[in-house]
Scaffold this motif. Structure first.
Motif, PDB file in Angstrom:
ATOM      1  N   ARG A 408       0.812  -1.214   0.000  1.00 17.40           N
ATOM      2  CA  ARG A 408       0.000   0.000   0.000  1.00 17.40           C
ATOM      3  C   ARG A 408       0.851   1.272   0.000  1.00 17.40           C
ATOM      4  N   GLU A 409       2.103   1.190   0.502  1.00 18.52           N
ATOM      5  CA  GLU A 409       2.975   2.359   0.575  1.00 18.52           C
ATOM      6  C   GLU A 409       4.352   1.976   0.037  1.00 18.52           C
ATOM      7  N   ALA A 410       5.082   2.995  -0.427  1.00 24.23           N
ATOM      8  CA  ALA A 410       6.419   2.765  -0.991  1.00 24.23           C
ATOM      9  C   ALA A 410       7.370   2.245   0.089  1.00 24.23           C
ATOM     10  N   LEU A 411       8.295   1.372  -0.320  1.00 21.03           N
ATOM     11  CA  LEU A 411       9.282   0.797   0.590  1.00 21.03           C
ATOM     12  C   LEU A 411      10.619   1.528   0.478  1.00 21.03           C
ATOM     13  N   ASP A 412      11.400   1.490   1.535  1.00 21.17           N
ATOM     14  CA  ASP A 412      12.762   2.033   1.525  1.00 21.17           C
ATOM     15  C   ASP A 412      13.623   1.096   2.355  1.00 21.17           C
ATOM     16  N   ARG A 413      14.391   0.242   1.682  1.00 24.76           N
ATOM     17  CA  ARG A 413      15.173  -0.753   2.405  1.00 24.76           C
ATOM     18  C   ARG A 413      16.176  -0.122   3.351  1.00 24.76           C
ATOM     19  N   GLU A 414      16.698   1.084   2.971  1.00 21.70           N
ATOM     20  CA  GLU A 414      17.696   1.728   3.820  1.00 21.70           C
ATOM     21  C   GLU A 414      17.082   2.211   5.135  1.00 21.70           C
ATOM     22  N   ARG A 415      15.742   2.369   5.148  1.00 21.54           N
ATOM     23  CA  ARG A 415      15.067   2.775   6.382  1.00 21.54           C
ATOM     24  C   ARG A 415      14.577   1.556   7.159  1.00 21.54           C
ATOM     25  N   VAL A 416      13.875   0.626   6.477  1.00 23.04           N
ATOM     26  CA  VAL A 416      13.404  -0.619   7.105  1.00 23.04           C
ATOM     27  C   VAL A 416      13.703  -1.760   6.142  1.00 23.04           C
ATOM     28  N   SER A 417      14.532  -2.704   6.593  1.00 20.73           N
ATOM     29  CA  SER A 417      14.951  -3.790   5.697  1.00 20.73           C
ATOM     30  C   SER A 417      14.097  -5.043   5.831  1.00 20.73           C
ATOM     31  N   GLU A 418      13.240  -5.103   6.846  1.00 21.46           N
ATOM     32  CA  GLU A 418      12.410  -6.294   7.042  1.00 21.46           C
ATOM     33  C   GLU A 418      11.205  -5.931   7.891  1.00 21.46           C
ATOM     34  N   TYR A 419      10.023  -6.538   7.556  1.00 23.53           N
ATOM     35  CA  TYR A 419       8.793  -6.291   8.293  1.00 23.53           C
ATOM     36  C   TYR A 419       8.285  -7.603   8.895  1.00 23.53           C
ATOM     37  N   GLU A 420       7.817  -7.525  10.120  1.00 23.83           N
ATOM     38  CA  GLU A 420       7.099  -8.628  10.752  1.00 23.83           C
ATOM     39  C   GLU A 420       5.615  -8.277  10.707  1.00 23.83           C
ATOM     40  N   VAL A 421       4.871  -8.934   9.826  1.00 26.96           N
ATOM     41  CA  VAL A 421       3.466  -8.618   9.607  1.00 26.96           C
ATOM     42  C   VAL A 421       2.598  -9.679  10.294  1.00 26.96           C
ATOM     43  N   GLU A 422       1.599  -9.233  11.005  1.00 24.33           N
ATOM     44  CA  GLU A 422       0.657 -10.151  11.657  1.00 24.33           C
ATOM     45  C   GLU A 422      -0.742  -9.929  11.082  1.00 24.33           C
ATOM     46  N   VAL A 423      -1.320 -10.992  10.533  1.00 23.02           N
ATOM     47  CA  VAL A 423      -2.700 -10.930  10.034  1.00 23.02           C
ATOM     48  C   VAL A 423      -3.612 -11.471  11.125  1.00 23.02           C
ATOM     49  N   ARG A 424      -4.534 -10.629  11.597  1.00 18.88           N
ATOM     50  CA  ARG A 424      -5.435 -11.008  12.681  1.00 18.88           C
ATOM     51  C   ARG A 424      -6.837 -11.223  12.141  1.00 18.88           C
ATOM     52  N   ALA A 425      -7.465 -12.314  12.594  1.00 18.68           N
ATOM     53  CA  ALA A 425      -8.837 -12.646  12.181  1.00 18.68           C
ATOM     54  C   ALA A 425      -9.720 -12.684  13.428  1.00 18.68           C
ATOM     55  N   GLU A 426     -10.903 -12.091  13.324  1.00 20.70           N
ATOM     56  CA  GLU A 426     -11.846 -12.038  14.450  1.00 20.70           C
ATOM     57  C   GLU A 426     -13.238 -12.343  13.939  1.00 20.70           C
ATOM     58  N   ASP A 427     -13.956 -13.280  14.622  1.00 17.51           N
ATOM     59  CA  ASP A 427     -15.311 -13.600  14.174  1.00 17.51           C
ATOM     60  C   ASP A 427     -16.334 -12.669  14.830  1.00 17.51           C
ATOM     61  N   GLY A 428     -17.600 -12.834  14.428  1.00 16.45           N
ATOM     62  CA  GLY A 428     -18.649 -11.943  14.896  1.00 16.45           C
ATOM     63  C   GLY A 428     -19.385 -12.440  16.113  1.00 16.45           C
ATOM     64  N   GLY A 429     -18.829 -13.427  16.830  1.00 17.51           N
ATOM     65  CA  GLY A 429     -19.481 -13.944  18.016  1.00 17.51           C
ATOM     66  C   GLY A 429     -19.440 -12.969  19.179  1.00 17.51           C
ATOM     67  N   ALA A 430     -20.151 -13.289  20.251  1.00 18.49           N
ATOM     68  CA  ALA A 430     -20.167 -12.466  21.445  1.00 18.49           C
ATOM     69  C   ALA A 430     -19.908 -13.365  22.648  1.00 18.49           C
TER      70      ALA A 430
END
Length: 500
Positions: A408-430
Protein backbone atom coordinates in the motif's frame (compact mmCIF):
# COMPACT_ATOMS: atom_id res chain seq x y z
CA UNK A 1 -16.81 -19.35 -16.04
CA UNK A 2 -19.61 -21.84 -15.62
CA UNK A 3 -18.92 -25.25 -17.19
CA UNK A 4 -21.20 -28.25 -17.23
CA UNK A 5 -19.22 -31.49 -17.04
CA UNK A 6 -20.73 -34.67 -18.33
CA UNK A 7 -18.07 -36.71 -20.18
CA UNK A 8 -15.58 -39.28 -18.99
CA UNK A 9 -12.58 -40.84 -20.61
CA UNK A 10 -10.06 -43.65 -20.05
CA UNK A 11 -6.37 -43.16 -20.81
CA UNK A 12 -6.55 -45.60 -23.71
CA UNK A 13 -9.65 -44.02 -25.29
CA UNK A 14 -10.34 -40.80 -27.11
CA UNK A 15 -10.77 -37.70 -24.95
CA UNK A 16 -14.39 -36.60 -24.51
CA UNK A 17 -14.34 -32.93 -23.57
CA UNK A 18 -17.08 -31.61 -21.33
CA UNK A 19 -19.42 -29.22 -23.11
CA UNK A 20 -19.29 -25.84 -21.34
CA UNK A 21 -21.07 -22.53 -21.49
CA UNK A 22 -18.75 -20.14 -19.69
CA UNK A 23 -18.10 -16.62 -18.49
CA UNK A 24 -15.11 -15.26 -16.51
CA UNK A 25 -16.15 -12.73 -13.86
CA UNK A 26 -13.79 -11.16 -11.30
CA UNK A 27 -11.17 -13.92 -11.56
CA UNK A 28 -13.59 -16.72 -10.63
CA UNK A 29 -14.12 -19.84 -12.74
CA UNK A 30 -16.95 -22.33 -12.28
CA UNK A 31 -17.27 -25.88 -13.60
CA UNK A 32 -19.32 -28.91 -12.76
CA UNK A 33 -18.49 -32.61 -12.98
CA UNK A 34 -20.51 -35.69 -11.97
CA UNK A 35 -19.21 -37.73 -9.06
CA UNK A 36 -17.37 -40.97 -9.87
CA UNK A 37 -16.03 -39.43 -13.09
CA UNK A 38 -13.05 -41.49 -14.26
CA UNK A 39 -9.48 -40.28 -13.74
CA UNK A 40 -8.48 -38.14 -16.67
CA UNK A 41 -11.96 -36.76 -17.33
CA UNK A 42 -11.63 -33.19 -18.55
CA UNK A 43 -13.51 -30.89 -16.18
CA UNK A 44 -12.77 -27.71 -18.17
CA UNK A 45 -10.22 -26.12 -20.48
CA UNK A 46 -8.85 -23.91 -17.72
CA UNK A 47 -5.93 -22.29 -19.57
CA UNK A 48 -8.09 -21.46 -22.58
CA UNK A 49 -10.91 -20.11 -20.40
CA UNK A 50 -8.43 -17.88 -18.52
CA UNK A 51 -7.40 -16.38 -21.86
CA UNK A 52 -3.90 -17.93 -21.94
CA UNK A 53 -2.07 -18.50 -25.21
CA UNK A 54 -0.81 -21.93 -26.26
CA UNK A 55 2.15 -22.95 -24.11
CA UNK A 56 1.60 -20.05 -21.70
CA UNK A 57 0.06 -22.24 -19.00
CA UNK A 58 3.22 -24.35 -18.72
CA UNK A 59 5.57 -21.38 -19.08
CA UNK A 60 3.85 -19.43 -16.32
CA UNK A 61 3.43 -22.49 -14.09
CA UNK A 62 -0.35 -22.67 -14.04
CA UNK A 63 -1.06 -24.72 -10.89
CA UNK A 64 -3.49 -25.43 -8.07
CA UNK A 65 -2.81 -24.38 -4.49
CA UNK A 66 -3.55 -27.12 -1.97
CA UNK A 67 -5.79 -26.22 0.99
CA UNK A 68 -5.91 -29.13 3.42
CA UNK A 69 -7.48 -32.20 1.85
CA UNK A 70 -6.60 -33.46 -1.63
CA UNK A 71 -8.68 -31.75 -4.31
CA UNK A 72 -9.12 -34.84 -6.57
CA UNK A 73 -8.51 -32.62 -9.62
CA UNK A 74 -5.29 -31.31 -11.13
CA UNK A 75 -4.01 -29.04 -13.90
CA UNK A 76 -2.58 -30.89 -16.89
CA UNK A 77 0.79 -29.22 -17.41
CA UNK A 78 0.91 -29.47 -21.18
CA UNK A 79 -2.66 -28.52 -22.10
CA UNK A 80 -3.60 -26.43 -19.08
CA UNK A 81 -6.86 -28.38 -18.76
CA UNK A 82 -8.43 -29.13 -15.37
CA UNK A 83 -8.82 -32.93 -15.14
CA UNK A 84 -9.99 -35.48 -12.57
CA UNK A 85 -6.98 -36.98 -10.79
CA UNK A 86 -8.60 -39.33 -8.26
CA UNK A 87 -11.99 -40.66 -7.23
CA UNK A 88 -14.71 -38.06 -6.67
CA UNK A 89 -17.31 -39.26 -4.19
CA UNK A 90 -19.86 -36.51 -3.52
CA UNK A 91 -21.16 -38.26 -0.41
CA UNK A 92 -17.63 -38.54 1.03
CA UNK A 93 -16.84 -34.92 0.22
CA UNK A 94 -20.05 -33.20 1.32
CA UNK A 95 -22.42 -35.71 2.91
CA UNK A 96 -25.94 -34.33 2.62
CA UNK A 97 -24.83 -30.75 1.93
CA UNK A 98 -25.86 -29.27 -1.42
CA UNK A 99 -24.50 -27.93 -3.60
CA UNK A 100 -21.19 -29.79 -3.21
CA UNK A 101 -18.39 -27.54 -4.39
CA UNK A 102 -14.60 -27.83 -4.43
CA UNK A 103 -13.22 -24.31 -3.97
CA UNK A 104 -9.75 -24.10 -5.46
CA UNK A 105 -7.12 -21.42 -6.02
CA UNK A 106 -5.10 -21.34 -9.22
CA UNK A 107 -1.81 -19.44 -9.46
CA UNK A 108 0.08 -17.97 -12.42
CA UNK A 109 3.65 -16.64 -12.26
CA UNK A 110 5.23 -13.70 -14.07
CA UNK A 111 3.27 -11.75 -12.92
CA UNK A 112 1.74 -13.50 -9.92
CA UNK A 113 -2.01 -13.80 -10.36
CA UNK A 114 -4.64 -15.78 -8.51
CA UNK A 115 -7.88 -17.18 -9.88
CA UNK A 116 -10.63 -18.85 -7.89
CA UNK A 117 -12.07 -22.04 -9.33
CA UNK A 118 -15.26 -23.64 -8.07
CA UNK A 119 -15.98 -27.20 -9.19
CA UNK A 120 -19.46 -28.42 -8.35
CA UNK A 121 -19.57 -32.20 -7.89
CA UNK A 122 -23.04 -33.25 -9.00
CA UNK A 123 -24.86 -36.25 -7.60
CA UNK A 124 -25.48 -39.50 -9.44
CA UNK A 125 -27.74 -42.23 -8.13
CA UNK A 126 -24.99 -44.49 -6.80
CA UNK A 127 -26.42 -45.30 -3.36
CA UNK A 128 -29.39 -47.57 -2.76
CA UNK A 129 -31.73 -46.94 0.19
CA UNK A 130 -30.68 -48.82 3.33
CA UNK A 131 -32.72 -49.85 6.34
CA UNK A 132 -31.03 -50.05 9.77
CA UNK A 133 -31.50 -53.84 9.84
CA UNK A 134 -32.62 -56.66 7.58
CA UNK A 135 -35.44 -57.67 9.97
CA UNK A 136 -37.84 -55.70 12.15
CA UNK A 137 -39.82 -57.45 14.88
CA UNK A 138 -43.17 -55.88 15.74
CA UNK A 139 -45.64 -56.99 18.39
CA UNK A 140 -49.30 -56.01 17.89
CA UNK A 141 -52.17 -56.79 20.23
CA UNK A 142 -54.89 -58.94 18.81
CA UNK A 143 -57.55 -56.42 19.89
CA UNK A 144 -55.88 -53.48 18.08
CA UNK A 145 -58.48 -51.56 16.10
CA UNK A 146 -58.30 -50.96 12.35
CA UNK A 147 -56.58 -47.63 11.78
CA UNK A 148 -54.04 -48.26 14.55
CA UNK A 149 -50.61 -47.01 13.48
CA UNK A 150 -47.22 -48.44 14.40
CA UNK A 151 -44.10 -46.33 13.73
CA UNK A 152 -41.35 -47.78 11.55
CA UNK A 153 -37.81 -46.60 11.11
CA UNK A 154 -37.43 -45.56 7.49
CA UNK A 155 -34.52 -46.16 5.18
CA UNK A 156 -31.71 -43.68 4.54
CA UNK A 157 -30.08 -42.79 1.23
CA UNK A 158 -26.67 -41.13 1.07
CA UNK A 159 -27.53 -39.34 -2.19
CA UNK A 160 -29.27 -35.96 -2.38
CA UNK A 161 -32.15 -34.35 -4.24
CA UNK A 162 -34.47 -36.61 -6.19
CA UNK A 163 -31.93 -39.45 -5.87
CA UNK A 164 -32.61 -39.44 -2.11
CA UNK A 165 -36.39 -38.94 -2.22
CA UNK A 166 -37.78 -42.21 -0.93
CA UNK A 167 -41.14 -43.86 -1.47
CA UNK A 168 -42.30 -47.06 0.20
CA UNK A 169 -44.33 -50.09 -0.86
CA UNK A 170 -45.49 -53.06 1.17
CA UNK A 171 -45.89 -56.60 -0.07
CA UNK A 172 -49.59 -57.53 -0.57
CA UNK A 173 -51.48 -57.88 2.72
CA UNK A 174 -55.17 -57.77 3.62
CA UNK A 175 -54.37 -56.61 7.16
CA UNK A 176 -51.72 -53.89 6.74
CA UNK A 177 -50.72 -50.90 4.61
CA UNK A 178 -47.97 -48.26 4.73
CA UNK A 179 -48.54 -44.55 5.39
CA UNK A 180 -45.99 -41.73 5.13
CA UNK A 181 -46.30 -38.48 7.07
CA UNK A 182 -44.19 -35.33 6.87
CA UNK A 183 -44.35 -33.69 10.29
CA UNK A 184 -42.18 -30.83 8.99
CA UNK A 185 -39.94 -30.05 6.03
CA UNK A 186 -36.94 -31.92 7.44
CA UNK A 187 -38.26 -35.16 8.88
CA UNK A 188 -40.52 -37.92 7.58
CA UNK A 189 -42.47 -40.45 9.66
CA UNK A 190 -43.37 -43.91 8.44
CA UNK A 191 -46.22 -45.99 9.86
CA UNK A 192 -47.52 -49.53 9.50
CA UNK A 193 -51.32 -49.19 9.56
CA UNK A 194 -53.74 -51.94 10.53
CA UNK A 195 -56.55 -52.13 7.96
CA UNK A 196 -58.43 -55.24 9.17
CA UNK A 197 -58.93 -56.83 12.63
CA UNK A 198 -56.43 -59.49 13.62
CA UNK A 199 -57.20 -63.01 14.83
CA UNK A 200 -54.27 -64.51 16.68
CA UNK A 201 -55.88 -67.92 16.73
CA UNK A 202 -56.09 -67.94 12.91
CA UNK A 203 -52.66 -66.44 12.22
CA UNK A 204 -50.21 -65.53 14.97
CA UNK A 205 -47.43 -64.16 12.77
CA UNK A 206 -47.38 -62.04 9.59
CA UNK A 207 -44.26 -61.72 7.44
CA UNK A 208 -44.19 -58.77 5.06
CA UNK A 209 -41.52 -57.09 2.92
CA UNK A 210 -41.20 -53.30 3.05
CA UNK A 211 -39.41 -51.83 0.00
CA UNK A 212 -37.88 -48.34 -0.20
CA UNK A 213 -37.32 -46.90 -3.70
CA UNK A 214 -35.39 -43.73 -4.41
CA UNK A 215 -36.20 -41.14 -7.09
CA UNK A 216 -33.25 -41.90 -9.37
CA UNK A 217 -33.52 -43.11 -12.95
CA UNK A 218 -33.30 -46.01 -12.83
CA UNK A 219 -34.47 -46.23 -9.22
CA UNK A 220 -32.49 -48.18 -6.61
CA UNK A 221 -34.23 -50.11 -3.83
CA UNK A 222 -33.66 -51.51 -0.36
CA UNK A 223 -35.83 -53.89 1.69
CA UNK A 224 -36.55 -54.95 5.26
CA UNK A 225 -38.62 -57.91 6.40
CA UNK A 226 -41.32 -57.08 8.93
CA UNK A 227 -42.03 -59.94 11.34
CA UNK A 228 -45.35 -59.10 13.03
CA UNK A 229 -46.33 -61.11 16.09
CA UNK A 230 -50.01 -60.95 17.14
CA UNK A 231 -50.40 -60.77 20.91
CA UNK A 232 -53.36 -61.62 23.06
CA UNK A 233 -54.70 -59.91 26.23
CA UNK A 234 -54.12 -56.30 27.40
CA UNK A 235 -56.40 -54.23 25.16
CA UNK A 236 -55.30 -50.59 25.71
CA UNK A 237 -51.91 -49.28 24.69
CA UNK A 238 -50.37 -46.21 26.34
CA UNK A 239 -50.97 -42.95 24.47
CA UNK A 240 -48.69 -39.91 24.48
CA UNK A 241 -50.23 -36.46 24.86
CA UNK A 242 -48.21 -35.36 21.79
CA UNK A 243 -47.16 -37.29 18.72
CA UNK A 244 -44.10 -35.05 18.21
CA UNK A 245 -42.10 -33.22 20.89
CA UNK A 246 -39.67 -30.44 19.92
CA UNK A 247 -36.71 -29.24 21.98
CA UNK A 248 -33.87 -26.76 21.44
CA UNK A 249 -30.49 -27.16 23.12
CA UNK A 250 -27.41 -24.96 22.95
CA UNK A 251 -24.40 -26.97 21.81
CA UNK A 252 -22.56 -26.04 25.03
CA UNK A 253 -25.31 -27.54 27.23
CA UNK A 254 -23.85 -29.48 30.17
CA UNK A 255 -24.25 -33.20 30.78
CA UNK A 256 -27.31 -33.80 32.95
CA UNK A 257 -29.30 -30.98 31.32
CA UNK A 258 -33.04 -31.78 31.15
CA UNK A 259 -34.10 -31.87 27.50
CA UNK A 260 -37.84 -32.37 28.09
CA UNK A 261 -40.34 -34.73 29.68
CA UNK A 262 -42.65 -36.97 27.66
CA UNK A 263 -45.92 -38.20 29.10
CA UNK A 264 -48.13 -41.16 28.18
CA UNK A 265 -51.27 -42.48 29.85
CA UNK A 266 -53.01 -45.85 29.74
CA UNK A 267 -56.78 -46.11 30.48
CA UNK A 268 -56.45 -49.64 31.80
CA UNK A 269 -56.42 -50.35 35.54
CA UNK A 270 -53.75 -51.41 38.01
CA UNK A 271 -50.63 -53.03 36.49
CA UNK A 272 -51.94 -52.73 32.93
CA UNK A 273 -51.88 -48.91 33.27
CA UNK A 274 -48.34 -48.61 34.68
CA UNK A 275 -46.05 -47.21 31.98
CA UNK A 276 -42.30 -47.70 31.38
CA UNK A 277 -40.45 -45.38 28.97
CA UNK A 278 -37.56 -46.19 26.67
CA UNK A 279 -35.94 -44.65 23.61
CA UNK A 280 -36.70 -47.13 20.84
CA UNK A 281 -34.55 -45.76 18.00
CA UNK A 282 -31.90 -43.06 17.70
CA UNK A 283 -31.14 -41.03 14.58
CA UNK A 284 -28.25 -40.74 14.08
CA UNK A 285 -27.23 -43.91 15.99
CA UNK A 286 -24.54 -41.93 17.87
CA UNK A 287 -27.39 -40.24 19.81
CA UNK A 288 -27.54 -43.35 22.01
CA UNK A 289 -24.43 -42.01 23.80
CA UNK A 290 -25.87 -38.51 24.15
CA UNK A 291 -29.47 -38.92 25.41
CA UNK A 292 -31.07 -41.07 28.08
CA UNK A 293 -34.63 -41.34 29.42
CA UNK A 294 -35.84 -42.06 32.93
CA UNK A 295 -37.98 -45.20 32.64
CA UNK A 296 -40.43 -43.99 35.31
CA UNK A 297 -40.71 -40.21 34.85
CA UNK A 298 -40.16 -39.91 31.09
CA UNK A 299 -37.51 -37.21 31.61
CA UNK A 300 -34.94 -37.11 28.78
CA UNK A 301 -31.53 -35.82 29.82
CA UNK A 302 -28.24 -35.06 28.13
CA UNK A 303 -25.49 -37.62 28.85
CA UNK A 304 -22.89 -36.57 26.26
CA UNK A 305 -21.53 -33.54 24.42
CA UNK A 306 -23.29 -31.76 21.57
CA UNK A 307 -21.56 -30.27 18.53
CA UNK A 308 -23.67 -28.20 16.14
CA UNK A 309 -21.00 -28.44 13.44
CA UNK A 310 -21.16 -32.27 13.52
CA UNK A 311 -24.88 -33.01 14.10
CA UNK A 312 -27.40 -30.12 14.18
CA UNK A 313 -30.57 -32.25 14.55
CA UNK A 314 -31.49 -35.43 16.43
CA UNK A 315 -34.53 -37.67 15.98
CA UNK A 316 -35.53 -39.89 18.91
CA UNK A 317 -38.40 -42.40 18.81
CA UNK A 318 -39.72 -42.96 22.32
CA UNK A 319 -41.80 -45.97 23.36
CA UNK A 320 -44.14 -46.13 26.35
CA UNK A 321 -44.84 -49.74 27.34
CA UNK A 322 -47.34 -50.86 29.96
CA UNK A 323 -46.85 -53.76 32.37
CA UNK A 324 -49.70 -55.91 31.09
CA UNK A 325 -49.27 -59.46 29.90
CA UNK A 326 -48.41 -59.17 27.10
CA UNK A 327 -47.32 -55.49 27.28
CA UNK A 328 -48.67 -52.91 24.83
CA UNK A 329 -46.83 -49.83 23.69
CA UNK A 330 -47.41 -46.34 22.33
CA UNK A 331 -44.93 -44.21 20.46
CA UNK A 332 -43.92 -40.59 19.91
CA UNK A 333 -41.09 -38.73 18.25
CA UNK A 334 -38.74 -36.25 19.94
CA UNK A 335 -36.92 -33.78 17.65
CA UNK A 336 -33.94 -32.06 19.32
CA UNK A 337 -32.48 -29.09 17.44
CA UNK A 338 -28.94 -28.04 18.43
CA UNK A 339 -28.27 -24.29 18.54
CA UNK A 340 -24.89 -22.94 17.50
CA UNK A 341 -22.57 -21.13 19.93
CA UNK A 342 -19.30 -19.44 19.12
CA UNK A 343 -16.98 -22.33 20.02
CA UNK A 344 -14.67 -22.32 16.99
CA UNK A 345 -11.98 -19.69 16.50
CA UNK A 346 -11.15 -18.53 12.97
CA UNK A 347 -8.31 -20.27 11.14
CA UNK A 348 -5.79 -18.45 8.93
CA UNK A 349 -3.60 -20.16 6.29
CA UNK A 350 -0.89 -18.66 4.09
CA UNK A 351 -1.38 -20.32 0.70
CA UNK A 352 1.37 -18.43 -1.14
CA UNK A 353 4.19 -16.08 -0.09
CA UNK A 354 6.30 -14.10 -2.60
CA UNK A 355 9.36 -12.68 -0.77
CA UNK A 356 11.66 -10.79 -0.67
CA UNK A 357 9.91 -7.69 -2.01
CA UNK A 358 12.03 -5.24 -4.01
CA UNK A 359 12.11 -1.80 -2.42
CA UNK A 360 10.97 -0.25 -5.73
CA UNK A 361 7.98 -2.64 -6.05
CA UNK A 362 4.86 -0.96 -7.43
CA UNK A 363 1.91 -0.20 -5.16
CA UNK A 364 -0.62 -3.02 -5.33
CA UNK A 365 2.05 -5.73 -5.67
CA UNK A 366 0.73 -9.03 -4.23
CA UNK A 367 3.03 -10.28 -1.48
CA UNK A 368 1.00 -13.19 -0.09
CA UNK A 369 -2.29 -15.08 -0.53
CA UNK A 370 -4.25 -16.06 2.58
CA UNK A 371 -7.35 -18.13 3.32
CA UNK A 372 -9.58 -17.62 6.37
CA UNK A 373 -12.42 -19.84 7.65
CA UNK A 374 -14.57 -20.41 10.73
CA UNK A 375 -16.57 -23.63 11.32
CA UNK A 376 -19.37 -21.82 13.16
CA UNK A 377 -22.49 -20.52 11.41
CA UNK A 378 -24.24 -17.15 11.12
CA UNK A 379 -22.51 -14.19 12.82
CA UNK A 380 -20.29 -16.65 14.74
CA UNK A 381 -18.79 -17.75 11.41
CA UNK A 382 -18.38 -14.30 9.81
CA UNK A 383 -14.72 -13.25 9.99
CA UNK A 384 -13.06 -9.82 9.79
CA UNK A 385 -9.34 -9.54 9.03
CA UNK A 386 -6.77 -6.78 9.60
CA UNK A 387 -2.99 -6.26 9.45
CA UNK A 388 -1.13 -5.40 12.68
CA UNK A 389 0.99 -3.46 13.47
CA UNK A 390 0.53 -0.62 10.95
CA UNK A 391 2.84 -1.26 8.00
CA UNK A 392 3.09 -0.52 4.26
CA UNK A 393 0.97 -3.62 3.63
CA UNK A 394 -2.81 -4.07 3.53
CA UNK A 395 -5.41 -6.77 2.90
CA UNK A 396 -7.66 -7.01 -0.16
CA UNK A 397 -10.61 -9.46 -0.12
CA UNK A 398 -10.52 -11.43 -3.38
CA UNK A 399 -13.23 -14.02 -2.68
CA UNK A 400 -15.25 -15.36 0.25
CA UNK A 401 -12.60 -16.32 2.81
CA UNK A 402 -9.67 -15.37 0.55
CA UNK A 403 -7.39 -12.34 0.87
CA UNK A 404 -4.33 -10.87 -0.85
CA UNK A 405 -1.63 -9.09 1.17
CA UNK A 406 -0.66 -6.17 -1.08
CA UNK A 407 1.77 -3.24 -0.96
CA UNK A 408 0.00 0.00 0.00
CA UNK A 409 2.98 2.36 0.57
CA UNK A 410 6.42 2.76 -0.99
CA UNK A 411 9.28 0.80 0.59
CA UNK A 412 12.76 2.03 1.52
CA UNK A 413 15.17 -0.75 2.40
CA UNK A 414 17.70 1.73 3.82
CA UNK A 415 15.07 2.77 6.38
CA UNK A 416 13.40 -0.62 7.10
CA UNK A 417 14.95 -3.79 5.70
CA UNK A 418 12.41 -6.29 7.04
CA UNK A 419 8.79 -6.29 8.29
CA UNK A 420 7.10 -8.63 10.75
CA UNK A 421 3.47 -8.62 9.61
CA UNK A 422 0.66 -10.15 11.66
CA UNK A 423 -2.70 -10.93 10.03
CA UNK A 424 -5.44 -11.01 12.68
CA UNK A 425 -8.84 -12.65 12.18
CA UNK A 426 -11.85 -12.04 14.45
CA UNK A 427 -15.31 -13.60 14.17
CA UNK A 428 -18.65 -11.94 14.90
CA UNK A 429 -19.48 -13.94 18.02
CA UNK A 430 -20.17 -12.47 21.44
CA UNK A 431 -17.57 -12.53 22.79
CA UNK A 432 -15.57 -12.80 19.55
CA UNK A 433 -12.84 -15.41 19.04
CA UNK A 434 -9.57 -14.51 17.36
CA UNK A 435 -6.66 -16.07 15.51
CA UNK A 436 -3.54 -14.66 13.89
CA UNK A 437 -0.81 -15.61 11.45
CA UNK A 438 2.64 -13.99 11.32
CA UNK A 439 4.61 -13.33 8.13
CA UNK A 440 8.22 -12.18 7.73
CA UNK A 441 8.62 -9.89 4.71
CA UNK A 442 12.25 -8.96 3.88
CA UNK A 443 12.90 -6.02 1.51
CA UNK A 444 15.50 -6.50 -1.22
CA UNK A 445 17.84 -3.69 -2.30
CA UNK A 446 17.83 -1.74 -5.54
CA UNK A 447 20.54 0.78 -6.52
CA UNK A 448 18.59 3.90 -5.62
CA UNK A 449 21.30 5.84 -3.69
CA UNK A 450 24.40 7.59 -5.17
CA UNK A 451 27.67 7.62 -3.21
CA UNK A 452 28.16 10.77 -1.11
CA UNK A 453 31.44 12.30 0.18
CA UNK A 454 31.70 13.60 3.70
CA UNK A 455 32.48 17.05 2.23
CA UNK A 456 31.49 18.70 -1.01
CA UNK A 457 34.95 20.36 -1.38
CA UNK A 458 38.36 19.25 -0.09
CA UNK A 459 41.38 21.63 -0.03
CA UNK A 460 44.70 19.80 -0.33
CA UNK A 461 48.17 21.41 0.02
CA UNK A 462 50.89 19.62 -1.95
CA UNK A 463 54.63 20.21 -1.60
CA UNK A 464 56.51 20.80 -4.77
CA UNK A 465 58.92 18.14 -5.87
CA UNK A 466 56.86 15.36 -4.17
CA UNK A 467 57.72 11.92 -5.48
CA UNK A 468 55.21 10.21 -7.74
CA UNK A 469 52.82 8.11 -5.69
CA UNK A 470 53.11 10.21 -2.56
CA UNK A 471 49.84 10.43 -0.57
CA UNK A 472 48.30 13.90 -0.65
CA UNK A 473 45.01 13.25 1.22
CA UNK A 474 42.47 10.55 2.21
CA UNK A 475 38.94 10.93 0.88
CA UNK A 476 35.91 8.76 1.89
CA UNK A 477 32.48 8.36 0.27
CA UNK A 478 29.50 6.32 1.62
CA UNK A 479 26.68 4.53 -0.27
CA UNK A 480 23.74 3.27 1.91
CA UNK A 481 22.82 0.54 -0.59
CA UNK A 482 23.99 -3.02 0.12
CA UNK A 483 26.29 -5.55 -1.58
CA UNK A 484 27.43 -4.47 -5.05
CA UNK A 485 25.09 -1.49 -5.01
CA UNK A 486 26.94 -0.10 -1.95
CA UNK A 487 30.57 -0.78 -3.02
CA UNK A 488 32.30 2.49 -4.02
CA UNK A 489 35.22 2.93 -6.44
CA UNK A 490 37.15 6.19 -6.98
CA UNK A 491 38.68 8.02 -9.95
CA UNK A 492 40.09 11.49 -10.55
CA UNK A 493 38.86 13.70 -13.37
CA UNK A 494 41.32 16.18 -14.81
CA UNK A 495 40.71 19.58 -13.33
CA UNK A 496 37.59 18.44 -11.34
CA UNK A 497 36.36 16.44 -8.38
CA UNK A 498 36.66 12.63 -8.12
CA UNK A 499 33.58 10.65 -9.16
CA UNK A 500 32.52 7.15 -8.03
Amino acid sequence: MFGVGASRRSWGAAVLVLQAAWALVGGQVRYSVPEEAEAGTVVGRLAQDLGLEAGEAEARRLRLVARGRRASVEVSGASGALVVSSRLDREELCGKSAPCALRLEVLLDRPLRVFHVEVEVTDINDNAPRFPAAYKNISIAELSLPGSRFPLEGASDADIGSNAQLSYTLSPSEHFKIEEENSDSRTQSLFLVLTKPLDRESLSEHRLVLTASDGGRPALTGTVQLVISVLDANDNAPQFNQSVYNAHLSEDALEGTLVLRVNATDPDERINSEVIYEIDTFNPPSASDIFTIDAITGQIRLTGSLDYETVPLYDLHVKAKDKGTPPLSGHCKVVVEVLDVNDNAPEVWVTSLSVPVAEDAALGTVVALLSVSDRDSGPNGRVRCAVRPPSPFGLVATFAGSYSLVLREALDRERVSEYEVEVRAEDGGAPPLRASRGLRVPVSDVNDNAPAFAQAVYTVLARENNAAGAELARLWARDPDEAGNGRVSYSVAEGGAGMG
